[in-house]
Design an enzyme around this catalytic site. Sequence first.
Site, PDB file in Angstrom:
ATOM      1  N   ASN A 104      51.658  13.212  24.942  1.00 20.77           N
ATOM      2  CA  ASN A 104      50.618  13.307  25.970  1.00 20.77           C
ATOM      3  C   ASN A 104      50.328  14.741  26.319  1.00 20.77           C
ATOM      4  O   ASN A 104      51.184  15.620  26.240  1.00 20.77           O
ATOM      5  CB  ASN A 104      50.991  12.487  27.220  1.00 20.77           C
ATOM      6  N   SER A 105      49.077  14.950  26.686  1.00 25.95           N
ATOM      7  CA  SER A 105      48.629  16.248  27.169  1.00 25.95           C
ATOM      8  C   SER A 105      47.694  15.991  28.350  1.00 25.95           C
ATOM      9  O   SER A 105      46.501  16.282  28.293  1.00 25.95           O
ATOM     10  CB  SER A 105      47.903  17.014  26.053  1.00 25.95           C
ATOM     11  N   ASN A 134      56.890  13.799  43.267  1.00 29.90           N
ATOM     12  CA  ASN A 134      57.016  14.797  42.203  1.00 29.90           C
ATOM     13  C   ASN A 134      56.044  15.938  42.484  1.00 29.90           C
ATOM     14  O   ASN A 134      54.858  15.706  42.738  1.00 29.90           O
ATOM     15  CB  ASN A 134      56.716  14.123  40.857  1.00 29.90           C
ATOM     16  N   CYS A 165      57.090  20.812  32.633  1.00 27.60           N
ATOM     17  CA  CYS A 165      56.029  20.144  31.881  1.00 27.60           C
ATOM     18  C   CYS A 165      55.506  21.046  30.773  1.00 27.60           C
ATOM     19  O   CYS A 165      55.094  22.175  31.036  1.00 27.60           O
ATOM     20  CB  CYS A 165      54.879  19.754  32.806  1.00 27.60           C
ATOM     21  N   ASN A 227      62.400  15.908  30.865  1.00 28.39           N
ATOM     22  CA  ASN A 227      60.952  15.837  30.723  1.00 28.39           C
ATOM     23  C   ASN A 227      60.645  15.676  29.228  1.00 28.39           C
ATOM     24  O   ASN A 227      61.553  15.551  28.403  1.00 28.39           O
ATOM     25  CB  ASN A 227      60.296  17.091  31.315  1.00 28.39           C
ATOM     26  N   THR A 228      59.389  15.692  28.867  1.00 32.33           N
ATOM     27  CA  THR A 228      59.015  15.427  27.473  1.00 32.33           C
ATOM     28  C   THR A 228      59.429  16.570  26.535  1.00 32.33           C
ATOM     29  O   THR A 228      59.633  17.711  26.960  1.00 32.33           O
ATOM     30  CB  THR A 228      57.494  15.218  27.368  1.00 32.33           C
ATOM     31  N   GLY A 252      59.239   8.442  25.076  1.00 37.70           N
ATOM     32  CA  GLY A 252      59.468   7.139  24.462  1.00 37.70           C
ATOM     33  C   GLY A 252      60.744   7.086  23.639  1.00 37.70           C
ATOM     34  O   GLY A 252      61.545   8.029  23.651  1.00 37.70           O
ATOM     35  N   GLY A 279      62.958   7.466  27.015  1.00 37.17           N
ATOM     36  CA  GLY A 279      62.998   6.362  26.058  1.00 37.17           C
ATOM     37  C   GLY A 279      63.696   5.107  26.537  1.00 37.17           C
ATOM     38  O   GLY A 279      63.995   4.223  25.729  1.00 37.17           O
ATOM     39  N   GLY A 300      59.909   5.225  31.935  1.00 34.82           N
ATOM     40  CA  GLY A 300      58.612   5.893  31.805  1.00 34.82           C
ATOM     41  C   GLY A 300      57.677   5.193  30.843  1.00 34.82           C
ATOM     42  O   GLY A 300      57.038   4.186  31.175  1.00 34.82           O
TER      43      GLY A 300
HETATM   44  C1  FMN Z   1      51.504  10.174  30.450  1.00 36.42           C
HETATM   45  C2  FMN Z   1      52.677  10.925  31.026  1.00 36.42           C
HETATM   46  C3  FMN Z   1      52.519  11.688  32.187  1.00 36.42           C
HETATM   47  C4  FMN Z   1      53.590  12.392  32.734  1.00 36.42           C
HETATM   48  N1  FMN Z   1      53.422  13.104  33.895  1.00 36.42           N
HETATM   49  C5  FMN Z   1      54.482  13.726  34.466  1.00 36.42           C
HETATM   50  C6  FMN Z   1      54.346  14.393  35.734  1.00 36.42           C
HETATM   51  O1  FMN Z   1      53.283  14.392  36.364  1.00 36.42           O
HETATM   52  N2  FMN Z   1      55.451  15.028  36.246  1.00 36.42           N
HETATM   53  C7  FMN Z   1      56.666  15.000  35.591  1.00 36.42           C
HETATM   54  O2  FMN Z   1      57.643  15.573  36.093  1.00 36.42           O
HETATM   55  N3  FMN Z   1      56.831  14.348  34.402  1.00 36.42           N
HETATM   56  C8  FMN Z   1      55.779  13.717  33.849  1.00 36.42           C
HETATM   57  N4  FMN Z   1      55.953  13.028  32.660  1.00 36.42           N
HETATM   58  C9  FMN Z   1      57.280  12.969  32.020  1.00 36.42           C
HETATM   59  C10 FMN Z   1      58.018  11.665  32.364  1.00 36.42           C
HETATM   60  O3  FMN Z   1      58.219  11.576  33.762  1.00 36.42           O
HETATM   61  C11 FMN Z   1      59.398  11.561  31.639  1.00 36.42           C
HETATM   62  O4  FMN Z   1      60.188  12.662  31.990  1.00 36.42           O
HETATM   63  C12 FMN Z   1      59.246  11.512  30.123  1.00 36.42           C
HETATM   64  O5  FMN Z   1      58.098  10.785  29.732  1.00 36.42           O
HETATM   65  C13 FMN Z   1      60.486  10.893  29.448  1.00 36.42           C
HETATM   66  O6  FMN Z   1      60.679   9.554  29.831  1.00 36.42           O
HETATM   67  P1  FMN Z   1      60.123   8.294  28.962  1.00 36.42           P
HETATM   68  O7  FMN Z   1      60.502   8.560  27.523  1.00 36.42           O
HETATM   69  O8  FMN Z   1      60.813   7.095  29.525  1.00 36.42           O
HETATM   70  O9  FMN Z   1      58.650   8.252  29.154  1.00 36.42           O
HETATM   71  C14 FMN Z   1      54.878  12.323  32.100  1.00 36.42           C
HETATM   72  C15 FMN Z   1      55.037  11.544  30.934  1.00 36.42           C
HETATM   73  C16 FMN Z   1      53.966  10.844  30.392  1.00 36.42           C
HETATM   74  C17 FMN Z   1      54.192   9.994  29.167  1.00 36.42           C
END
Ligand code: FMN
Length: 337
Positions: A104-105, A134, A165, A227-228, A252, A279, A300
């Site tokens: 994502n971006s 957040n 981020c 975070n990602t 994921g 994930g 997430g």
């Molecule tokens: C579409 C999207 C938007 C996100 N927006 C934020 C955000 O606003 N602030 C933040 O700290 N992390 C943000 N993240 C990161 C997630 O909170 C999380 O740390 C990351 O996706 C890993 O968890 P997951 O694999 O379960 O998604 C975002 C992730 C995704 C996929």
Amino acid sequence: MVSALTHTHKREAQLAVTLGALAMKNPLTVASGTFAAGREYAELWRETLKQGAIEQQEFSQEILDTKDKPLSLLGAVTTKGVSLKPWPGNPGVRVAETASGLLNSIGLQNPGVEAFCSGDLLWLASQEVPVIVNVSGHAANEYHAVIARLEQESTPSAYELNISCPNVDCGNMSFGTNPRDAERVTRVCREATVRPLIVKLTPNVTDITEIARACEAGGADALSLINTVAGMAIDVRGRKPVFDRVVAGLSGPAIKPIALYAVHRVSGAVSLPLIGMGGIATAEDVVEFLLAGATAVAVGTQNFRDPLAIPRLLKDLKVWCHTQGVTDIHELIGGLR
Ligand SMILES: Cc1cc2nc3c(=O)[nH]c(=O)nc-3n(C[C@H](O)[C@H](O)[C@H](O)COP(=O)(O)O)c2cc1C
């Protein structure tokens, strides 16, 4: 298995945890940015339960009991990132699927703290669930200003600083990759509040424990990770990057092993409670993160694949604990042999 749990309701495991002063009735929250403020999910969960579209027996009584306040089945809601002024987010493509995850971006699009307070936060105030807000910023004083504004509201239970981020140009991840900056932004925000302060770490560093220790020194009450993961995708016909900024954040199932290892390492490096994420899709994933040292977990990307993931996970976690003879979730936290 499910009926076994239903009939022995009284013997359900004790799931409550605390993150500093933040009390959660179970270890589940949502990962920022994947749940907005939860309005759409609340609607869906409520309607699904009401219509009996899903066999009620799939869910434990506690979930059915939430009826009009379905978000209250969560330990806490974590909101999308909030900044001082409105942020428009990134131009161009914003999401792309990968073999086992999502890039994502989004660029932290949000309406700014003022609109957040009169909109989503006001709505969340009626949902009977702890709210972790957040917070995003370009500079330490911006994070401070957002928290100072939120301090005028009674609804936030805790703050999560997004210093990690990968898809905004300045601030954010640059704080999370430098221990001195990470400590400074934590300290500046610490001065703005006595509410629990959670700092969210990026995996895009050589040594995540160094950043974790810096945030602990700056006064954090808890850390969340990860975070990602920075990545990219290429449009082969156009021979150009899919995303305008080239880099995007991978989330994921693909990142779960990275996240687990980060939680395991950080739990050995600091004495702060941790929220693990990356994930998580099943109850066994939750247990893995708890065993690695997380006190709570965030779901997430799985919310996009299955908008009923949280109710299912909570039910499955209870069943798992029951069948494994776990009577208190603390038996699992940091319980890696
Ligand atoms: C579409 C999207 C938007 C996100 N927006 C934020 C955000 O606003 N602030 C933040 O700290 N992390 C943000 N993240 C990161 C997630 O909170 C999380 O740390 C990351 O996706 C890993 O968890 P997951 O694999 O379960 O998604 C975002 C992730 C995704 C996929």
